[in-house]
Design a protein around this motif. Structure first.
Motif, PDB file in Angstrom:
ATOM      1  N   ILE A 159       0.839  -1.205   0.000  1.00 49.29           N
ATOM      2  CA  ILE A 159       0.000   0.000   0.000  1.00 49.29           C
ATOM      3  C   ILE A 159       0.870   1.250   0.000  1.00 49.29           C
ATOM      4  O   ILE A 159       0.614   2.218  -0.744  1.00 49.29           O
ATOM      5  N   LEU A 160       1.913   1.258   0.833  1.00 52.14           N
ATOM      6  CA  LEU A 160       2.799   2.422   0.896  1.00 52.14           C
ATOM      7  C   LEU A 160       3.477   2.674  -0.444  1.00 52.14           C
ATOM      8  O   LEU A 160       3.573   3.824  -0.896  1.00 52.14           O
ATOM      9  N   ALA A 161       3.954   1.606  -1.090  1.00 47.94           N
ATOM     10  CA  ALA A 161       4.631   1.760  -2.374  1.00 47.94           C
ATOM     11  C   ALA A 161       3.710   2.328  -3.438  1.00 47.94           C
ATOM     12  O   ALA A 161       4.150   3.074  -4.324  1.00 47.94           O
ATOM     13  N   ALA A 162       2.428   2.015  -3.335  1.00 47.80           N
ATOM     14  CA  ALA A 162       1.468   2.466  -4.345  1.00 47.80           C
ATOM     15  C   ALA A 162       0.901   3.853  -4.050  1.00 47.80           C
ATOM     16  O   ALA A 162       0.209   4.432  -4.891  1.00 47.80           O
ATOM     17  N   THR A 163       1.200   4.391  -2.863  1.00 45.42           N
ATOM     18  CA  THR A 163       0.581   5.665  -2.469  1.00 45.42           C
ATOM     19  C   THR A 163       1.608   6.704  -2.029  1.00 45.42           C
ATOM     20  O   THR A 163       1.302   7.586  -1.222  1.00 45.42           O
ATOM     21  N   GLY A 164       2.809   6.601  -2.559  1.00 46.74           N
ATOM     22  CA  GLY A 164       3.810   7.622  -2.273  1.00 46.74           C
ATOM     23  C   GLY A 164       4.599   7.418  -0.999  1.00 46.74           C
ATOM     24  O   GLY A 164       5.337   8.311  -0.582  1.00 46.74           O
ATOM     25  N   GLY A 165       4.490   6.257  -0.371  1.00 45.30           N
ATOM     26  CA  GLY A 165       5.203   6.014   0.871  1.00 45.30           C
ATOM     27  C   GLY A 165       6.320   5.011   0.730  1.00 45.30           C
ATOM     28  O   GLY A 165       6.754   4.423   1.738  1.00 45.30           O
ATOM     29  N   GLU A 166       6.795   4.802  -0.476  1.00 45.26           N
ATOM     30  CA  GLU A 166       7.860   3.825  -0.688  1.00 45.26           C
ATOM     31  C   GLU A 166       9.111   4.242   0.096  1.00 45.26           C
ATOM     32  O   GLU A 166       9.493   5.411   0.104  1.00 45.26           O
ATOM     33  N   LEU A 204      -2.567   0.598   9.192  1.00 42.74           N
ATOM     34  CA  LEU A 204      -1.160   0.608   9.575  1.00 42.74           C
ATOM     35  C   LEU A 204      -0.345   1.504   8.653  1.00 42.74           C
ATOM     36  O   LEU A 204       0.583   2.186   9.096  1.00 42.74           O
ATOM     37  N   ALA A 205      -0.682   1.536   7.382  1.00 45.74           N
ATOM     38  CA  ALA A 205       0.043   2.375   6.426  1.00 45.74           C
ATOM     39  C   ALA A 205      -0.263   3.857   6.606  1.00 45.74           C
ATOM     40  O   ALA A 205       0.367   4.707   5.964  1.00 45.74           O
ATOM     41  N   GLY A 206      -1.243   4.161   7.460  1.00 42.27           N
ATOM     42  CA  GLY A 206      -1.650   5.557   7.610  1.00 42.27           C
ATOM     43  C   GLY A 206      -2.501   6.022   6.453  1.00 42.27           C
ATOM     44  O   GLY A 206      -2.564   7.221   6.148  1.00 42.27           O
ATOM     45  N   ARG A 207      -3.202   5.072   5.808  1.00 40.08           N
ATOM     46  CA  ARG A 207      -4.087   5.384   4.686  1.00 40.08           C
ATOM     47  C   ARG A 207      -5.497   4.892   5.011  1.00 40.08           C
ATOM     48  O   ARG A 207      -6.055   4.031   4.315  1.00 40.08           O
ATOM     49  N   PRO A 208      -6.118   5.412   6.071  1.00 37.96           N
ATOM     50  CA  PRO A 208      -7.426   4.903   6.500  1.00 37.96           C
ATOM     51  C   PRO A 208      -8.521   5.116   5.467  1.00 37.96           C
ATOM     52  O   PRO A 208      -9.513   4.389   5.461  1.00 37.96           O
ATOM     53  N   GLU A 209      -8.319   6.076   4.581  1.00 40.69           N
ATOM     54  CA  GLU A 209      -9.333   6.320   3.547  1.00 40.69           C
ATOM     55  C   GLU A 209      -9.436   5.161   2.572  1.00 40.69           C
ATOM     56  O   GLU A 209     -10.451   5.024   1.859  1.00 40.69           O
ATOM     57  N   LEU A 210      -8.416   4.279   2.521  1.00 42.07           N
ATOM     58  CA  LEU A 210      -8.455   3.123   1.626  1.00 42.07           C
ATOM     59  C   LEU A 210      -9.185   1.937   2.243  1.00 42.07           C
ATOM     60  O   LEU A 210      -9.572   1.004   1.526  1.00 42.07           O
ATOM     61  N   ALA A 211      -9.374   1.943   3.560  1.00 38.36           N
ATOM     62  CA  ALA A 211     -10.049   0.825   4.227  1.00 38.36           C
ATOM     63  C   ALA A 211     -11.530   0.821   3.868  1.00 38.36           C
ATOM     64  O   ALA A 211     -12.162   1.877   3.745  1.00 38.36           O
TER      65      ALA A 211
END
Length: 572
Positions: A364-371, A561-568
């Motif tokens: 998820i991080l790699a796909a959303t700018g958190g790589e 965990l990725a800090g992307r709750p909007e994706l849940a």
């Protein structure tokens, strides 16, 4: 001593002293060589030669003793210089941290808040917590300085009293090395160290020179490995030492019991002891297996090593916590708390699920700018869970086990916050609770874990003794509930208020467990049973990857965990 004494300690003078002492030892070697040359003068015989030989032997013994004393003094000066240098660096870092917080540290120690005076409420509380933590660290430096001073005085008194000598026959170099061995600084310890707060342990451990840390790990692995406030790498090294020793011990005990059992068939009590010892060994071997697992995303993943953060074999059940990825280095850290019937033998499955959650989160991080943002996922079996299979189902209906576990869990999460390389406002710490573990996690949050935890997810939850995020110490929108509609017995317990008010009536954000295509365009299975929330869809392939993705519930855990709750995926 106070902070001024640390500032005034002259490490350069100590370094000069080391050089002078080593030079003096060189002179002793030269003198010894000269004596030996004189004693070997060709043709010298008779009473004079005999008397000279005795005198030379006496002088040689004195030189050995002097060499031992020089070795002790040289090593003492070297270690003191190193320890004081590290102490000065720790004090400089402490002052820098205080400055960043608009605070000033001054002797003896004291901390002054020099920020604006119009702060109120929550900000004032946070600043007071920061001030207290700075004071704890400052006091730990004073303790360390006093210990260095006391150790130095002790060794010097021994040298002056002639207690450091080398009575054995040997070379001057051996005598010098013998003296060095007896001059090591000791690590300061406190009474009831295992009862100290994580903040006190963190401050104490940071103040120790590296050599003393390694000494403490080697001498007291069972203590250091379980001290909340000690960094993850040190705990891992210590706990692996303790695990190896305990495994060897239990194997020997089991072998002895097996031999006794062969000669005493029919003795039920002995058979029961054999079975219990085998079960204990199974748990220890499960921990070994978990530590040896391959949790990488791919061949290029260098951050997936396992860390044994907790190892306590002395209770009713062996307790263990294994992290996939170093939690001190990670930007995103999760701790998962299990429910009923979880024991040491379960650590392999839990660590595998932790590895899968880490892979999914990194995706998820790699796909959303958190790589590049590191992730660590912790499987925590740090309490005695209710054992409903052992004829005690009422344990799961009460809160005794949860309360006992919550105290340990609160300290564990605070430790992760304290030892992190990231500032508190940059580390993202998530506390996950499954089944009865959600009850334990909730009580831990209410007992202080909220100080460092940013988000929490309760799943398969029978109730959490709270129905608002604020009761957990969290802001609204940071507490989540994920119960599958088919998890009937759990949902019945929740609706009947077995563990407090119905969580379905809370302000927690409810997440979906139903089959669907998630935000990453992957079609995922839903949850069909109580144990499936954190598991992958298939038994084959690497879990947490595109080839074998987690279920919708697992993806939701990863998104939080990725800090992307909007994706849940929300329920409903």
């Amino acid at each position: 001593m106070d902070l001024t004494d640390i500032d005034n300690w002259d490490t350069a003078a100590l370094d000069v002293l080391v050089a002078e002492l080593n030079g003096r030892f060189t002179s002793v070697i030269d003198a010894d060589a000269m004596l030996r040359k004189v004693a070997a003068t060709p043709g010298w015989k008779g009473e004079g030669a005999t008397a000279a030989g005795g005198s030379f032997r006496s002088v040689s013994t004195s030189l050995n003793d002097e060499a031992a004393a020089l070795g002790a003094a040289s090593e003492l000066a070297r270690q003191t210089s190193t320890a004081v240098g590290e102490l000065k660096s720790a004090l400089a870092l402490l002052r820098a941290d205080a400055s960043d917080a608009d605070m000033v540290i001054h002797p003896p120690p004291a901390v002054d808040d020099v920020s604006r005076t119009d702060i109120t409420g929550e900000e004032r509380t946070e600043r007071e917590k920061t001030k207290q933590h700075l004071m704890i660290r400052a006091r730990a430096l004073i303790v360390q300085a006093e210990d260095i001073d006391n150790d130095t005085a002790t060794v010097l008194r021994k040298i002056v009293a002639g207690e450091i000598a080398y009575p054995e026959f040997g070379s001057l170099t051996e005598a010098f090395e013998s003296g060095r061995v007896g001059a090591s600084l000791t690590a300061p310890t406190c009474p009831n160290m295992d009862k100290k707060s994580p903040e006190e342990i963190d401050a104490w451990w940071r103040a120790l020179p590296e050599a003393q840390k390694q000494h403490m790990i080697a001498e007291h692995p069972g203590l250091i490995g379980n001290l909340d406030g000690v960094d993850a790498s040190s705990r891992d090294v210590a706990n692996r030492i303790a695990l190896a020793a305990q495994t060897q011990r239990v194997e020997a005990e089991l072998a002895a019991l097996d031999r006794a059992y062969i000669g005493a068939r029919g003795q039920y009590a002995l058979a029961s002891r054999v079975a219990a010892k085998r079960e204990e060994l199974d748990g220890l071997r499960a921990i070994h297996t978990a530590l040896d697992g391959d949790y990488r995303v791919d061949q290029n993943d260098t951050g997936a090593q396992a860390f044994l953060l907790t190892f306590q074999p002395d209770g009713k059940e062996t307790k263990a916590a294994v992290a996939v990825g170093n939690p001190d280095r990670a930007r995103h850290v999760s701790v998962t708390v299990p429910g009923v019937n979880t024991e040491a033998k379960s650590i392999g499955t839990m660590t595998s699920e932790a590895g899968a959650l880490r892979r999914e989160t990194l995706g998820i991080l790699a796909a959303t700018g958190g790589e590049g943002e590191a992730v660590s996922t912790v499987a925590w079996i740090g309490y005695d869970t209710p054992d409903v299979n052992d004829g005690a189902p009422w344990e799961a209906l009460g809160d005794g086990k949860a309360k006992a576990g919550a105290d340990s869990l609160a300290d564990f999460t605070r430790s992760l916050g304290l030892t992190s390389d990231h500032p508190e406002d940059e580390q993202h710490l998530v506390l996950n609770g499954h089944s009865y573990g959600s009850t334990t996690a909730s009580l831990a949050l209410q007992g202080g874990a909220h100080e460092y935890v940013d988000d929490t997810v309760f799943y398969g939850s029978p109730g959490v003794y709270a129905n608002t995020s604020s009761q957990l110490g969290l802001e609204y929108g940071h507490a989540y509930l994920m119960n599958d509609p088919d998890d009937k017995w759990i949902n019945l317990a929740a609706s009947e208020g077995v563990h407090g008010s119905n969580p379905f009536a809370s302000d927690f954000i409810q997440l979906s467990t139903e089959e669907r295509t998630t935000a990453d365009n992957v079609h995922r299975d839903g949850v069909d049973s109580h144990g499936q929330y954190s598991r992958a869809q298939e038994d084959q392939g690497i879990p947490g990857t595109r080839e074998n993705p987690l279920r919708v519930s697992g993806y939701n855990l990863a998104a939080i965990l990725a800090g992307r709750p909007e994706l849940a995926d929300r329920a409903g």
